[in-house]
Design a protein around this motif. Structure first.
Motif: not given
Length: 397
Positions: A31, A45, A47-52, A176
């Motif tokens: 990164s 990113l 791994e961000d729940p909202d973005i994913r 993870r």
């Protein structure tokens, strides 16, 4: 900010490919590298729940926000994006590249092969190389300290204690990467398997023995080894099959990408404990193998390296394919110039016709020294050996 050796190749390929894929172990600096190399690209990113969630539920709408190029970090978390990204790339509407990063090699490359084959260049970033640490004044004072410390950028640059860093790293990896790659119900057995692997570095892989010691089936051990490979924890060095002898060992040798992780798994928390540790030679051998891998990957190349061993115990630790033929290297942790270190190379030279002038022992001492049997090369000279620029010099750093 450490200037990573891969930067030049990364920028070069970004001028030639619409998509660059950068893979490597967790916390190897992916990164940081891509954000510094492409400061004008949006960074996302996954791994961000909202973005994913947004990317998974509305991939077209999500990608519409980044139609002119972006950095998608941990992109294997949303594999459906690859197919939609293919359409954007094929329409050639983006003026800047898409940079994809991920720490799970198998999932990432599987998705690439399905959707982006021929459209992306694939690069691999491992933790800091010896040269990168040396050039930035970050090398420990002794090789043993380097073995215990390892080379993860965050650990090295922030001067973290390995005893604090690695247990947290292992826990994060288990929670993870392992669970996303394989549905492993009993993580305690997998952790035991990981520790057993650490105790076998530098040895030919014996899955039956590993499975028996861990109390799992051979098929389970094979699947777990694939998980460790896919997440850049272990590396399997293949044997060389040239028919110099018909009785050859044909199992790969087991190594880790980072010796600090091995030391942590073995309970070695201080460098002074290595002086009389029975696996010190294996650890030094692992360090040299990982440095050879880093050198190749930092040039954007695959590591075409092997080992050779027959069933009488004769072996050469490393055979590296070069444009001029095979480069044979024996690895010894000892710090003293000992001509006996060339015995295995001399035997292999007689079989292969390799000249003694093209024989090298990478050892734990400080002096670069030529002999009639070959050349002693300190760890500090390994990079010069691999680039063909070896010259006389001394000093660990």
């Amino acid at each position: 900010m450490i200037q990573r050796q891969l930067t030049r190749k990364l920028l070069q390929l970004a001028q030639q490919y619409p998509v660059i894929t950068l893979t490597g172990p967790r916390q190897s600096g992916k990164s940081t590298l891509v954000q510094s190399a492409f400061p004008d690209l949006p960074y996302v990113l996954l791994e961000d729940p909202d973005i994913r969630t947004l990317a998974q539920t509305d991939p077209r709408g999500f990608l519409a926000n980044y139609a002119n190029g972006a950095i998608f970090d941990e992109v294997q978390r949303v594999p459906d994006l690859f197919a939609y990204l293919q359409g954007i790339v094929d329409r050639q509407t983006a003026q800047r590249p898409f940079i994809l990063t991920g720490s799970q090699n198998f999932l990432l490359l599987e998705s690439i092969n399905q959707s982006l084959a021929g459209r992306t260049a694939v690069l691999r970033l491992l933790p800091l190389s010896y040269e990168e640490q040396s050039q930035n004044g970050l090398l420990p004072s002794t090789p043993d300290e380097l073995l215990v410390q390892g080379s993860y950028p965050r650990l090295v640059t922030r001067h973290l204690a390995p005893a604090d860093f690695y247990p947290s790293y292992i826990q994060t990896y288990l929670e993870r990467d392992v669970r996303s790659l394989k549905n492993i119900a009993d993580l305690s057995k997998f952790t035991r398997f990981l520790r057993l692997c650490a105790g076998r570095i530098g040895s030919a892989l014996n899955l039956s023995s590993l499975a028996n010691d861990c109390g799992v089936s051979v098929n389970t051990a094979k699947a777990w080894m694939s998980v460790l490979e896919a997440s850049y924890v272990v590396y399997l060095l293949p044997p060389h099959y040239e028919n110099f002898s018909k009785r050859l060992i044909k199992s790969p040798k087991l190594y880790f990408y980072d010796t600090g992780l091995v030391c942590s798994l073995l309970g070695l928390r201080r460098a002074d404990l290595l002086e009389s540790f029975y696996m010190r030679g294996n650890l030094f051998e692992n360090l040299v193998v990982s440095e050879v891998l880093k050198h190749a990957y930092n040039q954007g190349q695959l590591a075409n390296c092997y080992y050779w061993q027959d069933k009488t115990g004769r072996e050469v630790d490393l055979l590296i394919e070069t444009e001029l033929g095979l480069l044979p290297i024996e690895i010894k942790a000892g710090m003293t110039l000992n001509k006996d270190y060339f015995d295995q190379l001399t035997y292999w030279n007689k079989l292969s016709g390799n000249p003694s002038a093209n024989s090298y022992v990478v050892y734990g001492g400080n002096t670069l020294q030529s002999t009639s049997s070959g050349t002693f090369v300190p760890l500090s000279g390994l990079a010069r050996l691999l680039t063909g620029n070896l010259h006389t010099g001394t000093g660990y750093a």
